[in-house]
Design a protein around this motif. Structure first.
Motif, PDB file in Angstrom:
ATOM      1  N   PRO A   1     -19.048  -9.660 -19.750  1.00  0.00           N
ATOM      2  CA  PRO A   1     -19.717  -8.532 -20.417  1.00  0.00           C
ATOM      3  C   PRO A   1     -20.156  -7.447 -19.436  1.00  0.00           C
ATOM      4  O   PRO A   1     -20.277  -6.282 -19.817  1.00  0.00           O
ATOM      5  N   ASP A   2     -20.388  -7.826 -18.178  1.00  0.00           N
ATOM      6  CA  ASP A   2     -20.819  -6.858 -17.175  1.00  0.00           C
ATOM      7  C   ASP A   2     -19.678  -5.986 -16.663  1.00  0.00           C
ATOM      8  O   ASP A   2     -19.908  -5.060 -15.886  1.00  0.00           O
ATOM      9  N   ASP A   3     -18.458  -6.293 -17.075  1.00  0.00           N
ATOM     10  CA  ASP A   3     -17.300  -5.518 -16.644  1.00  0.00           C
ATOM     11  C   ASP A   3     -16.778  -4.707 -17.826  1.00  0.00           C
ATOM     12  O   ASP A   3     -16.008  -5.215 -18.649  1.00  0.00           O
ATOM     13  N   PRO A   4     -17.198  -3.451 -17.937  1.00  0.00           N
ATOM     14  CA  PRO A   4     -16.769  -2.637 -19.082  1.00  0.00           C
ATOM     15  C   PRO A   4     -15.267  -2.381 -19.080  1.00  0.00           C
ATOM     16  O   PRO A   4     -14.615  -2.374 -18.029  1.00  0.00           O
ATOM     17  N   SER A   5     -14.734  -2.178 -20.258  1.00  0.00           N
ATOM     18  CA  SER A   5     -13.313  -1.876 -20.406  1.00  0.00           C
ATOM     19  C   SER A   5     -12.993  -0.532 -19.765  1.00  0.00           C
ATOM     20  O   SER A   5     -13.890   0.271 -19.468  1.00  0.00           O
ATOM     21  N   MET A   6     -11.709  -0.275 -19.563  1.00  0.00           N
ATOM     22  CA  MET A   6     -11.298   1.007 -19.018  1.00  0.00           C
ATOM     23  C   MET A   6      -9.948   1.414 -19.600  1.00  0.00           C
ATOM     24  O   MET A   6      -9.205   0.576 -20.120  1.00  0.00           O
TER      25      MET A   6
ATOM     26  N   ALA B   1       0.816  -1.206   0.000  1.00  0.00           N
ATOM     27  CA  ALA B   1       0.000   0.000   0.000  1.00  0.00           C
ATOM     28  C   ALA B   1       0.855   1.263   0.000  1.00  0.00           C
ATOM     29  O   ALA B   1       0.405   2.330  -0.429  1.00  0.00           O
ATOM     30  N   ASP B   2       2.083   1.153   0.495  1.00  0.00           N
ATOM     31  CA  ASP B   2       2.986   2.306   0.498  1.00  0.00           C
ATOM     32  C   ASP B   2       3.646   2.519  -0.849  1.00  0.00           C
ATOM     33  O   ASP B   2       4.345   3.519  -1.051  1.00  0.00           O
ATOM     34  N   VAL B   3       3.430   1.598  -1.776  1.00  0.00           N
ATOM     35  CA  VAL B   3       4.059   1.669  -3.095  1.00  0.00           C
ATOM     36  C   VAL B   3       3.051   2.047  -4.175  1.00  0.00           C
ATOM     37  O   VAL B   3       3.279   2.962  -4.968  1.00  0.00           O
ATOM     38  N   PHE B   4       1.925   1.329  -4.223  1.00  0.00           N
ATOM     39  CA  PHE B   4       0.929   1.568  -5.266  1.00  0.00           C
ATOM     40  C   PHE B   4      -0.030   2.673  -4.846  1.00  0.00           C
ATOM     41  O   PHE B   4      -0.635   2.607  -3.782  1.00  0.00           O
ATOM     42  N   ARG B   5      -0.174   3.672  -5.706  1.00  0.00           N
ATOM     43  CA  ARG B   5      -1.132   4.728  -5.416  1.00  0.00           C
ATOM     44  C   ARG B   5      -2.420   4.550  -6.218  1.00  0.00           C
ATOM     45  O   ARG B   5      -3.280   5.414  -6.234  1.00  0.00           O
ATOM     46  N   SER B   6      -2.512   3.406  -6.916  1.00  0.00           N
ATOM     47  CA  SER B   6      -3.707   3.116  -7.692  1.00  0.00           C
ATOM     48  C   SER B   6      -4.028   1.629  -7.582  1.00  0.00           C
ATOM     49  O   SER B   6      -3.268   0.854  -7.002  1.00  0.00           O
TER      50      SER B   6
ATOM     51  N   ALA C   1       1.512   8.314 -22.349  1.00  0.00           N
ATOM     52  CA  ALA C   1       1.298   6.885 -22.123  1.00  0.00           C
ATOM     53  C   ALA C   1      -0.130   6.600 -21.666  1.00  0.00           C
ATOM     54  O   ALA C   1      -0.770   7.427 -21.013  1.00  0.00           O
ATOM     55  N   PHE C   2      -0.605   5.388 -21.984  1.00  0.00           N
ATOM     56  CA  PHE C   2      -1.921   4.955 -21.521  1.00  0.00           C
ATOM     57  C   PHE C   2      -2.015   3.443 -21.638  1.00  0.00           C
ATOM     58  O   PHE C   2      -1.228   2.801 -22.348  1.00  0.00           O
TER      59      PHE C   2
ATOM     60  N   ASP D   1      -1.197  11.608  -9.882  1.00  0.00           N
ATOM     61  CA  ASP D   1      -2.527  11.007  -9.816  1.00  0.00           C
ATOM     62  C   ASP D   1      -2.623   9.830 -10.776  1.00  0.00           C
ATOM     63  O   ASP D   1      -1.741   9.599 -11.612  1.00  0.00           O
ATOM     64  N   ALA D   2      -3.693   9.073 -10.634  1.00  0.00           N
ATOM     65  CA  ALA D   2      -4.012   7.974 -11.542  1.00  0.00           C
ATOM     66  C   ALA D   2      -5.450   8.157 -12.005  1.00  0.00           C
ATOM     67  O   ALA D   2      -6.348   8.366 -11.180  1.00  0.00           O
ATOM     68  N   LEU D   3      -5.666   8.103 -13.305  1.00  0.00           N
ATOM     69  CA  LEU D   3      -6.991   8.343 -13.864  1.00  0.00           C
ATOM     70  C   LEU D   3      -7.542   7.067 -14.492  1.00  0.00           C
ATOM     71  O   LEU D   3      -6.814   6.328 -15.154  1.00  0.00           O
ATOM     72  N   TYR D   4      -8.841   6.836 -14.274  1.00  0.00           N
ATOM     73  CA  TYR D   4      -9.531   5.708 -14.887  1.00  0.00           C
ATOM     74  C   TYR D   4     -10.656   6.272 -15.754  1.00  0.00           C
ATOM     75  O   TYR D   4     -11.569   6.926 -15.253  1.00  0.00           O
ATOM     76  N   LEU D   5     -10.586   6.021 -17.052  1.00  0.00           N
ATOM     77  CA  LEU D   5     -11.622   6.478 -17.976  1.00  0.00           C
ATOM     78  C   LEU D   5     -12.514   5.295 -18.319  1.00  0.00           C
ATOM     79  O   LEU D   5     -12.016   4.244 -18.727  1.00  0.00           O
TER      80      LEU D   5
END
Length: 282
Positions: A226-231, A91-96, A217-218, A239-243
């Protein structure tokens, strides 16, 4: 689906769907459940960590979910989404939650811009990258970042790995990150990984000039259900962004398609990388 975060995301989508089906506003649902409206909003946006099973049970009752099989399935989903993955130990390493989403992905399409993709990095290359950003000054924390990255790569070696497709810019291959020896080993490692049937690597040569990925980068992640849409995942220095909107996903798929068209074919790309490694040997 082994990812707790992905399960929590699916639960969030289902709770929002159930509320909307009953024509209840967030405010009205919160009032009937004796909750703060912000709590329901966070739940429906997947901005939560460990779902409260009693609250979920009350929400299902309010939303008219009376079928025992459906209730049990959703409550099981809630319980499983409370589990901790290996990344919780870092948890101290990953911010996403990227490692969590990667663990549940069916396919990962990455354009890492000026770097070698994290899932393909050697330990020494990763060490040089972390040192190069001049932010990690604590040696112990730096080593934890490196260890976490190596553990994260294990998804490519499991029995049911996701398909990983990386378009690597030639600029990332020519930078002597860590020096010639480190870079030579990194290039050879890329060739070794490209030999795996579930990994495809293409090189975007400098000769293409301007291209669709120059904005940065992305990563695109597709999931089995099918119930889990792509991102689309985008990481910035802070920051880390999820579209997740369909139009956003569509736009990035077009960009990635253009990158694939401009890049060298997979076989030629591997020969290109191997040739660069040989030149460093000389």
């Amino acid at each position: 689906m082994s990812s707790p975060t992905l399960k929590r995301r699916r639960l969030s989508i289902e709770l929002r769907r159930l509320r909307q089906r009953t024509d209840l506003s967030v405010t009205e649902a919160a009032k009937r459940l004796d909750l703060d409206p912000a709590t329901i909003t966070r739940m429906e946006r997947n901005d939560w960590k460990r779902p409260n099973i009693n609250i979920i049970r009350n929400m299902l009752t309010l939303y008219g979910v009376t079928d025992e099989a459906n209730r049990d399935a959703l409550l099981t989903l809630a319980r499983e989404s409370r589990q901790r993955g290996w990344w919780a130990d870092y948890a101290d390493v990953f911010r996403s939650s990227l490692p969590d989403f990667e663990s549940g992905a069916r396919a990962i399409f990455e354009y890492p811009a000026l770097l070698i993709a994290g899932l393909l990095q050697t330990e020494e290359y990763a060490r040089a990258v972390f040192r190069g950003d001049q932010v990690l000054t604590d040696e112990a924390l730096l080593e934890r970042h490196i260890r976490a990255r190596m553990v994260r790569q294990e998804i490519l070696d499991r029995e049911d790995p996701p398909h990983f497709w990386a378009v690597i810019d030639e600029a990332a291959l020519t930078k002597l990150v860590g020096g010639p020896d480190v870079m030579r080993d990194q290039l050879r490692h890329i060739c070794k990984m490209a030999a795996k049937p579930h990994i495809t690597i293409q090189v975007l040569p400098d000769s293409v000039g301007a291209h669709s990925g120059m904005m940065g980068a992305f990563t695109i992640l597709d999931f089995p259900a099918p119930d889990d849409p792509s991102m689309v995942y985008i990481e910035t220095p802070t920051d880390a962004l999820y579209l997740e909107k369909p139009e956003e996903i569509h736009r990035y798929r077009i960009i990635y398609g253009h990158l694939l068209s401009a890049a060298l074919p997979p076989e030629e790309s591997v020969r290109f990388v191997a040739s660069m490694a040989d030149q460093l040997k000389e």
